[in-house]
Write an enzyme that holds these catalytic residues in place. Structure first.
Site, PDB file in Angstrom:
ATOM      1  N   HIS A 519       1.095  -1.251   0.123  1.00 58.67           N
ATOM      2  CA  HIS A 519       0.052  -0.070  -0.360  1.00 58.67           C
ATOM      3  C   HIS A 519       0.964   1.208   0.244  1.00 58.67           C
ATOM      4  O   HIS A 519       1.046   2.087   1.155  1.00 58.67           O
ATOM      5  CB  HIS A 519      -1.206  -0.030   1.571  1.00 58.67           C
ATOM      6  CG  HIS A 519      -1.669  -1.207   1.650  1.00 58.67           C
ATOM      7  ND1 HIS A 519      -2.355  -2.044   2.814  1.00 58.67           N
ATOM      8  CD2 HIS A 519      -1.614  -1.723  -0.279  1.00 58.67           C
ATOM      9  CE1 HIS A 519      -2.448  -2.956   2.298  1.00 58.67           C
ATOM     10  NE2 HIS A 519      -2.982  -3.425   0.537  1.00 58.67           N
ATOM     11  N   THR A 520       1.700   1.267  -1.302  1.00 54.58           N
ATOM     12  CA  THR A 520       2.582   2.755  -0.823  1.00 54.58           C
ATOM     13  C   THR A 520       1.461   3.849  -2.231  1.00 54.58           C
ATOM     14  O   THR A 520       0.649   3.406  -2.844  1.00 54.58           O
ATOM     15  CB  THR A 520       2.933   2.186  -2.204  1.00 54.58           C
ATOM     16  OG1 THR A 520       3.752   1.845  -3.501  1.00 54.58           O
ATOM     17  CG2 THR A 520       4.250   1.458  -1.780  1.00 54.58           C
TER      18      THR A 520
END
Length: 592
Positions: A519-520
Site C-alpha cells: 500500500h504505497t
C-alpha cells in the site's frame, strides 16, 4: 533502428490491472477505439490459476511469479536526502504486480470505503485541534471531493466485486452487525459477510468486553451466487487459503479476470497488447498535449503509439516514474517545497502480536480467505480524541487469518529452534493453536518523504530508476505505540498461554526487507489546484489535460485502510467524467 509507428487510437491505457480494466470497460460502449498496453504477460483464470497449479507456494509465494522482476526494473531507496540511495534488489516490504490483472490478481481482497474524516483530514484536524496541531513538516491535505460525491462509485465498485460484508450505516441508520463508524451507504453489501473463524470470535468477545465495536471485515470475496453489473457470474468462495500472492481459481476473489475481463473481451473496439512496456508519454511541441506513448515490445523494438487520450493506470510507483520521465508536471523539490510530481509519498504503518494457546484451542488457519478478519475501528482516523496524544491519524486493530500455507504461514514462538527436529516439533505444537492480532495504521505525508528519478541507477532499457526517500516519522511512531497498548489490552483479555509483541519502537527506521503491505501512495496527488496537486478531482493532469492518472499515486496521504476501494471508485468516477463531459468538450474539466 527507427521506432515502429502504429495507427492512431482514441485512447491508450498504460497498465492493465484494476484501474485500466475498469476504465476500458466503462468506455467500451462509447465507440472509442481503446488500446491497453501491459508490460507483463497475458494471464487469465484458466489456465493460469487452475487448481492445483495455483497452490504452488514455492512458485507464487516465495519466487514471486506474479510480481515485478526487480532484475529488470526496481526502485532505489534511502531514508533521507543526505543518504545515498541503493537499488532494491529483492522485493520484500511491498510487492508490485506484473502481468494482466496487476496487483488485482494477488491481493487479499480487503475492501474498504474511507471514513468521511479520511477525505477531509486536514480541515478536520484544524477544526478540532487547531492548525498548530499539524507538524510543520507534515503536508497533509484534503481530497478534492466529498464522501457523498463518491458514494455511488464506492457502491458500484462493491457491486462489480460481489463484495461481502455487513452494513454499519445504511442510509444514516446504524446497523448492529457492521462498522458503526462507517459513513452512510445507500445499499447493503452485494453478498453476505464471510464466516468468522474461531480466532475472530475470541477477538470479538474480548473487544466487546472492553467496550469496543468489532465487525466482520468487508471483502471483495463473493460468498453466495452472484452476477455483477457487467453480467459476469462469480463463484462462491470455498475458503481455500490461497488468496494472498495467488490468483483465484474459483472466480470468487474479485480481480479483473473474475469481474471485468470476461465482459470487456466481448467488445470489438478494445485491444490488449501484452509484453509492451511504456517508457514515456509523448507530447507535442507545447508540452501541453499528449500525442500518445512510446513502448518497447517483446522483441525489444521501440514502438510509437499515437492516441488522443492517454490513461496511466500502472502501479503507483510506476505512474509517478512515467510522469517524471515524460516531463509532465513540475518535479517536487523538497528544499524549496515547489513542484508536485513525487510529492507526498507515504507507506503504511503496521504492527502485530502473536498469540499461542494450548492444544484445547484449535484455529484451523488453512480454512481462510485472504481477508478472513474481524476488525475494530475505534482508534482509526478521527474516531477518537487526539487532543492529548500528540499525533494525527490512527489504525485498525484486527484478528486476521489469510491462510495456513506450509512455508510462509508457520507461526512459532521466538524461542523455538530455527531448524531441525526441534523446529519441526514446534510447528507441530503450534500450527493449529496460534493466531494473530494486528494493526494497520495511517501514514501522513511529509516534506522530506518523496519520489524522484535516481541520477545513477537505470533499468534494463537505460531509463533512470525511481528513487524513494522515506523513513518513519515521530507522528506515526507515536501512533503505533498508542495502538500497541490498545491491542495488547485486547490480547490480555483473550487469555493466551503466551504472546509476543511485534510493534515498532520510537527509534525504528523503515526496513525494506520484511513484507508489510503493498500500500504505497502519493507522488501524483489529487487536489483542487495545480499548485498543490498533479491531477484534479477527475484524475486529469492539470498540465496536460488529455492525460489521466489513476490509482493510489493520487492519494494525498495514506489511510489505515487498504487502498483498493478508493482506487476502484476513483477510476469509475474518472471514467464517468470522461464519458459524460470530456468526450463532448475535450479540455480541462476543472478550471485552475
Amino acid at each position: 533502428m527507427a521506432a515502429i509507428k502504429k495507427d492512431p487510437v482514441d485512447m491508450v491505457i498504460v497498465g492493465f490491472g484494476w484501474t485500466g480494466s475498469l476504465m476500458a470497460m466503462e468506455l467500451a460502449n462509447s465507440g472509442l477505439n481503446i488500446l491497453a498496453l501491459e508490460r507483463g504477460e497475458q494471464r487469465d483464470t484458466y489456465p493460469d490459476f487452475a487448481y492445483p497449479r495455483n497452490t504452488d507456494e514455492l512458485t507464487y509465494g516465495i519466487r514471486l511469479k506474479l510480481f515485478q522482476n526487480a532484475a529488470r526494473e526496481t526502485v532505489t531507496v534511502r531514508h533521507a536526502t543526505a543518504d545515498t540511495a541503493m537499488p532494491y534488489r529483492r522485493f520484500g516490504s511491498f510487492l508490485p504486480g506484473d502481468g494482466v490483472g496487476g496487483a488485482g490478481v494477488h491481493w487479499n481482497g480487503m475492501l474498504w470505503r474511507p471514513l468521511e474524516a479520511d477525505l477531509k483530514m486536514r480541515s478536520t484536524v484544524i477544526e478540532r485541534y487547531g492548525a498548530s496541531f499539524i507538524p510543520q513538516d507534515m503536508t497533509v491535505q484534503d481530497y478534492p471531493f466529498t464522501y457523498a460525491e463518491m458514494e455511488p462509485y464506492f457502491d458500484k465498485f462493491e457491486k462489480i466485486c460481489g463484495a461481502s460484508g455487513d452494513a454499519g450505516n445504511l442510509n444514516g441508520q446504524k446497523q448492529e452487525t457492521g462498522n458503526p463508524f462507517e459513513a452512510p451507504r445507500q445499499n447493503p453489501y452485494p453478498t453476505k459477510a464471510q464466516k468468522r473463524q474461531f480466532g475472530g470470535q475470541l477477538f470479538s468477545q474480548a473487544a466487546e468486553g472492553l467496550g469496543y465495536h468489532p465487525f466482520t471485515l468487508p471483502a471483495a470475496i463473493c460468498t453466495e451466487s452472484y452476477t455483477n453489473p457487467y453480467g459476469v457470474q462469480l463463484g462462491v468462495c470455498n475458503y481455500c487459503g490461497f488468496c494472498e500472492r495467488f490468483g483465484c481459481f474459483n472466480y470468487s476473489k474479485a480481480s479483473p479476470q473474475t469481474t471485468v475481463l470476461p465482459a470487456l473481451y466481448q467488445h470489438k473496439n478494445f485491444e490488449l497488447r501484452t509484453q509492451a512496456q511504456v517508457i514515456r508519454v509523448n507530447t507535442d511541441f507545447s508540452g501541453k498535449k499528449a500525442t500518445g506513448v512510446t513502448y518497447i515490445d517483446a522483441q525489444g523494438q521501440e514502438v510509437e503509439q499515437p492516441a488522443s487520450i492517454v490513461v496511466l493506470s500502472t502501479f503507483q510507483l510506476n505512474n509517478v516514474r512515467l510522469l517524471l520521465l515524460s516531463k509532465i508536471g513540475k518535479p517536487y523539490d523538497p528544499i524549496t517545497g515547489e513542484g508536485v510530481v513525487g510529492k507526498n509519498y507515504a507507506y503504511q504503518m503496521n504492527g502485530g502480536i502473536k498469540l499461542f494457546y494450548n492444544k484445547e484451542k484449535i484455529f484451523n488457519p488453512f480454512a481462510a480467505t485472504g481477508a478472513t478478519s474481524v476488525f475494530m475501528d475505534d482508534f482509526n482516523a478521527e474516531n477518537f480524541d487526539h487532543s492529548s496524544l500528540g499525533f494525527i491519524g490512527g489504525a485498525t486493530i484486527s484478528a486476521t487469518t489469510t491462510g495456513g500455507r506450509p512455508i510462509q504461514q508457520m507461526s512459532t514462538p521466538k524461542n523455538a529452534p530455527r531448524w531441525g527436529s526441534g523446529w519441526k516439533q514446534s510447528i507441530k505444537d503450534n500450527y493449529l493453536h496460534a493466531m494473530g492480532v494486528g494493526s494497520s495504521g495511517s501514514v501522513m505525508p511529509y516534506k522530506q518523504c518523496y519520489l524522484d528519478l535516481d541520477p545513477t541507477y537505470r533499468d534494463v532499457h537505460g531509463q533512470p530508476l525511481l528513487r524513494m526517500t522515506f523513513d518513519w516519522q515521530q507522528n506515526e511512531l507515536k501512533m503505533t505505540n498508542f495502538i500497541k497498548d490498545k491491542a495488547e489490552g485486547i490480547v490480555k483479555a483473550m487469555a493466551p498461554d503466551h504472546y509476543e509483541v511485534g510493534f515498532m519502537g520510537m527509534n525504528a527506521h523503515y526496513d525494506v526487507r520484511p513484507y508489510q503491505s503493498t500500500h504505497t501512495t502519493g507522488g501524483a496527488i489529487m487536489g483542487d489546484n495545480p499548485r498543490n496537486s498533479v491531477v484534479n478531482k477527475y484524475l486529469q493532469s492539470w498540465d496536460v489535460p488529455n492525460v489521466f492518472v489513476l490509482g493510489a499515486c493520487c492519494f494525498p496521504q495514506n489511510l489505515a485502510y487498504n487502498p483498493t476501494g478508493i482506487v476502484g471508485a476513483t477510476a469509475l468516477f474518472a471514467a464517468n467524467a470522461i464519458r459524460t463531459q470530456y468526450l463532448a468538450n475535450p479540455g480541462p474539466l476543472v478550471q485552475a
